[in-house]
Design a protein around this motif. Structure first.
Motif, PDB file in Angstrom:
ATOM      1  N   UNK A   1     -14.367  49.103  22.634  1.00  0.00           N
ATOM      2  CA  UNK A   1     -15.359  50.041  23.176  1.00  0.00           C
ATOM      3  C   UNK A   1     -16.140  49.406  24.331  1.00  0.00           C
ATOM      4  N   UNK A   2     -16.655  48.210  24.115  1.00  0.00           N
ATOM      5  CA  UNK A   2     -17.437  47.540  25.158  1.00  0.00           C
ATOM      6  C   UNK A   2     -16.591  47.275  26.402  1.00  0.00           C
ATOM      7  N   UNK A   3     -15.343  46.865  26.201  1.00  0.00           N
ATOM      8  CA  UNK A   3     -14.453  46.597  27.333  1.00  0.00           C
ATOM      9  C   UNK A   3     -14.220  47.858  28.152  1.00  0.00           C
ATOM     10  N   UNK A   4     -14.040  48.985  27.469  1.00  0.00           N
ATOM     11  CA  UNK A   4     -13.811  50.248  28.173  1.00  0.00           C
ATOM     12  C   UNK A   4     -15.024  50.658  28.997  1.00  0.00           C
ATOM     13  N   UNK A   5     -16.208  50.228  28.583  1.00  0.00           N
ATOM     14  CA  UNK A   5     -17.454  50.610  29.269  1.00  0.00           C
ATOM     15  C   UNK A   5     -17.936  49.566  30.271  1.00  0.00           C
ATOM     16  N   UNK A   6     -17.232  48.450  30.391  1.00  0.00           N
ATOM     17  CA  UNK A   6     -17.677  47.372  31.283  1.00  0.00           C
ATOM     18  C   UNK A   6     -17.165  47.581  32.702  1.00  0.00           C
TER      19      UNK A   6
ATOM     20  N   UNK B   1     -21.276  39.963  23.220  1.00  0.00           N
ATOM     21  CA  UNK B   1     -20.915  41.309  22.756  1.00  0.00           C
ATOM     22  C   UNK B   1     -22.098  41.967  22.052  1.00  0.00           C
ATOM     23  N   UNK B   2     -22.855  41.188  21.283  1.00  0.00           N
ATOM     24  CA  UNK B   2     -24.019  41.734  20.579  1.00  0.00           C
ATOM     25  C   UNK B   2     -25.053  42.262  21.570  1.00  0.00           C
ATOM     26  N   UNK B   3     -25.296  41.514  22.638  1.00  0.00           N
ATOM     27  CA  UNK B   3     -26.274  41.940  23.650  1.00  0.00           C
ATOM     28  C   UNK B   3     -25.807  43.184  24.390  1.00  0.00           C
TER      29      UNK B   3
END
Length: 138
Positions: A80-85, A118-120
């Motif tokens: 998810x985070x990678x897709x939004x970065x 990733x947490x941040x």
């Protein structure tokens, strides 16, 4: 009549990183390390969130319950985070050399040794306030 669209969220926001000790992170020249991400008001974020929700529904259909290991949760969050970065700013992730885009970002987010990143990003991306334009009246 007030035009509510003047309060539209920004598409992106930049997370200034801190280390596991909560100290700001800097590059060799003293510039802050950061990550730019798409926010909840964008189609990129909404597609990534829909994909994450679809994965959960698929698991529910297959298993009849939602049981997930911590590792599975971490991998889904990394996806998810990678897709939004949008970008890593001021730093590289050498173990992902040769990868690009979401695959590159995902590899970094999956790394438990730098899990504080990733947490941040996860906390930042989930807060609309980080994507809200400052009001001149406030």
């Amino acid at each position: 009549m007030f035009d509510i669209t003047k309060l539209s969220a920004n598409e992106t926001s930049t997370v200034e990183l801190v280390g596991g000790d909560d100290e700001p992170l800097y590059d060799d020249k003293g510039a802050r390390l950061s990550i730019t991400v798409y926010g909840p008001g964008t189609k990129v974020y909404q597609r990534a969130q829909a994909r994450q929700q679809n994965l959960i529904m698929d698991k529910l259909k297959k298993r009849g319950r939602m049981d997930q290991s911590a590792e599975e949760k971490a991998l889904e969050q990394a996806e998810f985070l990678a897709a939004c970065t949008v970008s890593f700013n001021g730093f590289a992730y050498p173990p992902a050399k040769g990868l690009e885009g979401a695959a590159y970002f995902r590899k970094a987010y999956e790394d438990p040794t730098i899990g504080f990143i990733a947490a941040q990003v996860g906390a930042h991306i989930g807060d609309w306030a980080n994507f809200t334009k400052s009001s001149a009246a406030s």
